[in-house]
Design an enzyme around this catalytic site. Structure first.
Site, short mmCIF file in Angstrom:
data_model
loop_
_atom_site.label_atom_id
_atom_site.label_comp_id
_atom_site.label_asym_id
_atom_site.label_seq_id
_atom_site.Cartn_x
_atom_site.Cartn_y
_atom_site.Cartn_z
CG ASP A 228 -31.12 -18.56 -27.39
OD1 ASP A 228 -30.33 -19.51 -27.51
OD2 ASP A 228 -31.98 -18.48 -26.50
CG HIS A 365 -26.33 -21.38 -20.69
ND1 HIS A 365 -27.13 -22.20 -19.92
CD2 HIS A 365 -27.04 -21.18 -21.85
CE1 HIS A 365 -28.24 -22.49 -20.57
NE2 HIS A 365 -28.21 -21.89 -21.75
C1 HEM Z 1 -33.76 -17.78 -19.57
C2 HEM Z 1 -33.21 -18.94 -19.78
C3 HEM Z 1 -32.15 -19.20 -20.82
C4 HEM Z 1 -31.40 -18.34 -21.55
C5 HEM Z 1 -31.40 -16.82 -21.49
C6 HEM Z 1 -30.56 -19.12 -22.42
C7 HEM Z 1 -29.65 -18.59 -23.33
C8 HEM Z 1 -28.88 -19.33 -24.19
C9 HEM Z 1 -27.96 -18.79 -25.15
C10 HEM Z 1 -27.71 -17.30 -25.38
C11 HEM Z 1 -27.39 -19.81 -25.81
C12 HEM Z 1 -26.35 -19.72 -26.92
C13 HEM Z 1 -26.98 -19.81 -28.26
C14 HEM Z 1 -26.97 -21.17 -28.88
O1 HEM Z 1 -25.99 -21.91 -28.73
O2 HEM Z 1 -27.95 -21.51 -29.54
C15 HEM Z 1 -27.96 -21.03 -25.27
C16 HEM Z 1 -27.62 -22.30 -25.68
C17 HEM Z 1 -28.14 -23.44 -25.11
N1 HEM Z 1 -29.01 -23.54 -24.06
FE1 HEM Z 1 -29.86 -22.00 -23.07
N2 HEM Z 1 -30.82 -20.43 -22.20
C18 HEM Z 1 -31.78 -20.54 -21.24
C19 HEM Z 1 -32.33 -21.69 -20.72
C20 HEM Z 1 -31.90 -22.95 -21.03
C21 HEM Z 1 -32.40 -24.17 -20.41
C22 HEM Z 1 -33.46 -24.23 -19.31
C23 HEM Z 1 -31.75 -25.20 -20.99
C24 HEM Z 1 -31.89 -26.67 -20.71
C25 HEM Z 1 -31.91 -27.17 -19.51
C26 HEM Z 1 -30.87 -24.64 -22.00
C27 HEM Z 1 -30.08 -25.38 -22.84
C28 HEM Z 1 -29.27 -24.85 -23.82
C29 HEM Z 1 -28.55 -25.66 -24.78
C30 HEM Z 1 -28.57 -27.19 -24.91
C31 HEM Z 1 -27.83 -24.78 -25.58
C32 HEM Z 1 -26.92 -25.14 -26.74
C33 HEM Z 1 -25.50 -25.34 -26.28
C34 HEM Z 1 -24.62 -25.80 -27.42
O3 HEM Z 1 -25.01 -26.74 -28.12
O4 HEM Z 1 -23.55 -25.22 -27.61
N3 HEM Z 1 -30.98 -23.28 -21.98
N4 HEM Z 1 -28.85 -20.71 -24.28
#
Ligand code: HEM
EC number: 1.11.1.19
Length: 513
Positions: A228, A365
């Site tokens: 992450d 996601h």
């Molecule tokens: C338990 C809850 C969550 C988990 C396990 C999770 C997990 C992840 C993972 C594994 C990544 C990929 C790593 C990265 O690109 O940095 C990611 C990216 C991201 N997540 Fe989450 N996330 C969660 C909750 C959220 C929430 C609530 C939001 C916003 C509403 C969010 C927004 C984002 C965004 C903006 C990215 C970057 C996407 C990109 O720029 O490519 N995440 N998340």
């Protein structure tokens, strides 16, 4: 005439000594570290050096010594305690905030070199009821912050009611949160005890959550096992231009910091709010055994793949990245750890060549949360960016949970993500992402479904029942139009709150007087 009795003399000496030791606590003579309190996984963009940040910030006119340290650094904490409190004696709290707590608050600049890091970094942020408790009635021009998370959790965030919320978040009694970060929990606890002593009973604890990076090779990975914190945006005035990673968005500072360039209400904020940021906090429980069981039960059936590989592929398509972090848009069928470790390549994609979901599902996601080329490119919608600064909490999955494929109901075994997101406008940032993209079944194409990782279907179906089935399309690369029904929420909202993380000068000149 005897001027002082022996006991009075002793008291004077003691008080002189106490004030001398208080003086020794001043920032420039604090005990210094020999190792960083932050983690530095190679997959994540590195922090700028102090020199690099000084030159980047001077060109944009940012004062990094006045901005609280947590806002711009991302998900790099090793141990972090969130201590939610209610203010019971505002006069004492304000006095101590100015006289003793302020000198403990860690600025951005201090975190950029080991030599200037404190043993435990301290940040503080206030809810809108907390600001009112301190007598601050200025309008910060953020109605979402003003109303608090309880008021839009169902309507905007699709929480299925508040039945699963931590009781302390149900209500408006959380006035503030201390964020304490270090490399050991002992350090964090020592600093918390110090703060509680200083505040002398002027706050009461509402809730605390201890976050910590996962152990060993899982450091930097969240509890479903995925790396992450890779794709936070670069910020003009903080990230040196030469350090912007290919595929990384570059946003003006006002998207994160009130009163800076491109803040939507740059000229309407109270002057003291400049260089503060809104902190969204969500305690998001992760049901890791259930997630893993789902992957096994629905393993994708691909030529020459074992069912374990098919399960890994399904997980990667749900997230949009392999567990290593390698983006499936670049490597759709097999993980590529070499690509994953190369931070010049591991974020360099824009979904622009994927129209049929053979590379990345529309619902994945990371595609829902940041559609990149789907909406015209990484820098096309600068307002829809957040800096994610959370940390996992809770223990590793136990053998018993693995064997039963279900999360224990023992509260001490709860695990998840202490989700933190910073932005200057909560409606444009976190709420927009959650409501308009993640939970919007028709984004970005009709019939896409909700984000299978974190989306919930309660608002769409008008029910407050947890585990409302979620229909998602595109997960099977053999048949992208087929849908899959997910009958369980992998992530359970335990509630949260909206906070304002003020600048150090605002604490000194407004919040503590
Ligand atoms: C338990 C809850 C969550 C988990 C396990 C999770 C997990 C992840 C993972 C594994 C990544 C990929 C790593 C990265 O690109 O940095 C990611 C990216 C991201 N997540 Fe989450 N996330 C969660 C909750 C959220 C929430 C609530 C939001 C916003 C509403 C969010 C927004 C984002 C965004 C903006 C990215 C970057 C996407 C990109 O720029 O490519 N995440 N998340």
């Amino acid at each position: 005439m005897k001027l002082f009795s022996a006991s009075v003399f002793a008291a004077i000496i003691a008080s002189h000594y106490a004030s001398a030791t208080a003086h020794i606590r001043a920032p420039n003579v604090k005990p210094r570290r020999t190792n960083s309190l932050l983690t530095a996984p190679p997959q994540q963009p590195p922090l700028p050096s102090a020199q690099q940040a000084a030159s980047a910030s001077s060109s944009a006119g940012l004062n990094l010594t006045d901005i609280q340290g947590d806002i711009l650094i991302g998900m790099k904490k090793n141990k972090e305690l969130f201590f939610f409190f209610s203010i019971t004696d505002a006069a004492t709290f304000k006095a101590k905030l100015g006289s003793d707590i302020l000198e403990l608050i860690t600025s951005t600049n201090q975190l950029l070199a080991v030599a200037t890091q404190p043993i435990t970094a301290v940040n503080v942020a206030f809810s809108s009821t907390g600001l009112k408790a301190l007598g601050i009635t200025d309008d910060l021009k953020d109605p979402v912050f003003e109303a608090g998370m309880l008021s839009n959790a169902v309507s905007d965030l699709s929480d299925p009611g508040t039945g699963n919320w931590v009781p302390g978040f149900v209500g408006t009694s959380v006035h503030g949160v201390f964020l304490l970060a270090s490399d050991t929990i002992d350090n964090v606890n020592t600093e918390l005890a110090n703060i509680q002593t200083i505040l002398n009973g002027s706050i009461t604890e509402i809730h605390r959550l201890q976050g910590e990076a996962r152990p060993g090779d899982q450091q930097g990975h969240e509890h479903f096992g995925f790396m992450d914190g890779i794709s936070n945006p670069a910020v003009d005035g903080f990230t040196p231009p030469a350090e912007i990673r290919p595929g990384q968005a570059l946003i003006p500072p006002g998207i994160m910091l009130l009163g800076e360039a491109n803040d939507t209400f740059q000229n309407d904020r109270p002057p003291w709010a400049k260089d503060g940021s809104f902190l969204v906090f969500r305690q998001m429980q992760q049901r890791a055994p259930e997630f893993n069981k789902f992957l096994q039960d629905h393993a994708l059936n691909m030529p020459n793949m074992t069912s374990e590989q098919g399960a890994d592929l399904l997980g990667a398509r749900i997230v949009g990245r392999w567990k290593s972090d390698a983006p499936i848009d670049l490597t759709p069928l097999v993980d590529d750890p070499v690509l994953a470790a190369d931070n010049q390549r591991n974020n360099n994609f824009d979904f622009s060549d994927a129209t049929n979901q053979t590379r990345c599902p529309f619902s994945a996601h990371i595609r829902k949360a940041n559609p990149r080329g789907d909406l015209g490119g990484i820098n096309k919608f600068p307002n829809q960016h957040i800096i994610r600064a959370g940390i996992p909490y809770g223990p590793e999955v136990t053998d018993a949970e693995k064997a039963s494929n279900s999360s224990s109901t023992d509260p001490s075994l709860e695990r998840g993500l202490a989700f933190v997101a910073y932005q200057s406008n909560i409606q444009n940032g976190f709420v927009f992402l959650q409501k308009n993209w993640v939970d919007n079944t028709n984004f970005f194409r009709p019939g896409t479904g909700v984000d299978p990782l974190i989306g919930t279907n309660s608002r769409n179906s008008g029910t407050d029942a947890p585990n409302t089935p979620r229909v998602v399309s595109g997960l099977d690369p053999n048949n992208a139009t087929s849908t899959i029904e997910i009958g369980i929420d992998f992530v359970v909202s335990r509630g949260g709150e909206y906070f304002f993380s003020p600048s150090l000068s605002a604490i000194r000149t407004v919040l503590s007087v």
